[in-house]
Design an enzyme around this catalytic site. Structure first.
Site, PDB file in Angstrom:
ATOM      1  CG  ASP A   1      33.413  43.780  42.158  1.00 32.51           C
ATOM      2  OD1 ASP A   1      32.270  43.695  42.885  1.00 32.51           O
ATOM      3  OD2 ASP A   1      34.103  44.923  42.630  1.00 32.51           O
TER       4      ASP A   1
ATOM      5  CE1 TYR B   1      38.028  39.544  48.515  1.00 35.29           C
ATOM      6  CE2 TYR B   1      38.772  40.386  50.524  1.00 35.29           C
ATOM      7  CZ  TYR B   1      37.724  39.745  49.508  1.00 35.29           C
ATOM      8  OH  TYR B   1      36.270  39.940  49.828  1.00 35.29           O
TER       9      TYR B   1
END
Lengths: 245, 245
Positions: free
Chosen positions: A52, A110
């Protein structure tokens, strides 16, 4: 026609996310533009996954096909000459025609970084999320145990998703406390849209006493996003690594 | 009327330097705008010194006078609410009417950071300067010894200066090698325009064999900027600290 895999990193601050969008500067659009300049042909890249706006990648991978016979040792330097300094290509290698940077990825890890400083050092203002609350670390760890494994993560997914199946597996979920930093690392086969940010945000809301830990089970059961915590800021999120076979 | 000293830090990347300029976004203009919002009166700040475009400050000081009676414990938080996250105010305290953030400064310390990595981590792209050359560290240290003390630094000053006197004293000049980073720290009563960047650039050019070490003495003697090395990039430079009595 060769199929080439590149490994690269980026600071997401100045980009509208990874994926190409009309009239937006994205990591993909800048990378493809530079590849086209260096290779003198139009290539489209397929990355391991999207990130994002504001989200960073310490190791991201993408493949593309091209006719150009440039030495793969020279390609990273050639690309880095044209790329802005917030995107860097580390290496390029040839892969076989069946390889796909997205579907061949086995594990994606992540990292999410919080800083507990009362005033965040401005040098880090794009790179960490401020943790404004007192949280109970034991509760954080209990939540993390609940998240591990295979579950229906529909309630941990933005409503903007295109996904039709929501079962995902979290292989590993660790927390490191280092000085005033809280560093989460979460590994899975793949993640849904905003999934890591909603998982982390829900855990923080539980650990500061705003939500009950039972909400995690309820979320798995009902798929109701409304039962979870907030979506934490993209700037604390990093695509940390991607593993292929 | 109180005289107030604030201590603050900033990431210089998105600013046209510290000092107010027409039609430019500078640290001073943003800080004064926020002070005016919080104090509801027009104040002008006087900082310990200017920094150039892209240069950072880990500890910078400025004073201003105001009528507003806001608690000085609350002022930093009030300002940080309005300031962008790349400028943060750490504390505010009242100073006596003779205090001046610029002229009362006894020692200013600057830090310059090089990274020897072949590819700079994009997360650090605004914060370090890439060192592309093999340099002789013993030569660097010899140069640093020559720079210490009181000299005429005219040759180490941008021609854009308004200064009329060029004698400056360097109290301390240190080098730290940490993993792949070279970190210079240089302390003096004050520095001329671009002086730290020209000193560091000249030392690097000597240590990589492009200039002879004798050029430093020649520069002190002649005041000729043309005898020195290049002005290294602002993004590796930090105002590190300012000491007052």
């Amino acid at each position: 026609m060769r199929k080439i895999l590149i490994c690269f990193a980026y600071k997401g601050t100045n980009y509208s996310g990874f994926q190409k969008q009309p009239n937006k500067v994205t990591v993909q659009s800048v990378l493809e533009e530079c590849l086209n300049k260096v290779l003198k042909e139009n290539v489209s890249i397929v990355a391991s996954g999207r990130t994002d706006a504001g989200v960073h990648a310490l190791k991201q991978y993408a493949h593309f096909e091209c006719e150009n016979k440039i030495s793969l040792d020279k390609l990273p330097t050639a690309l880095n000459t044209f790329l802005p300094p917030d995107i860097r290509v580390y290496f390029a290698k040839q892969v076989d025609s069946l390889f796909n940077a997205r579907t061949s990825a086995k594990t994606k890890t992540y990292m999410y970084v919080f800083c507990k400083d009362k005033i965040i050092n401005p040098m880090l203002c794009d790179m960490v999320t401020k943790l404004d609350y007192q949280i109970d670390i034991d509760v954080v760890k209990k939540c993390m145990e609940k998240i591990k494994g295979t579950h229906n993560f529909k309630a941990f997914c933005s409503s903007k998703t295109n996904a039709t199946s929501f079962d995902r597996t979290i292989y590993d979920f660790s927390l490191e406390e280092k000085q005033n930093y809280l560093i989460f690392k979460i590994s899975g086969h793949g993640c849904l849209y905003n999934m890591v940010r909603i998982i982390v945000g829900t855990i923080i809301d539980i650990a500061r006493g705003r939500l009950n830990i039972s909400c995690i089970d309820e979320m798995f059961k009902t798929g109701n996003r409304g039962l979870g915590g907030k979506t934490v800021d993209g700037k604390g999120l990093y695509l940390f690594d991607v593993k292929y076979n």
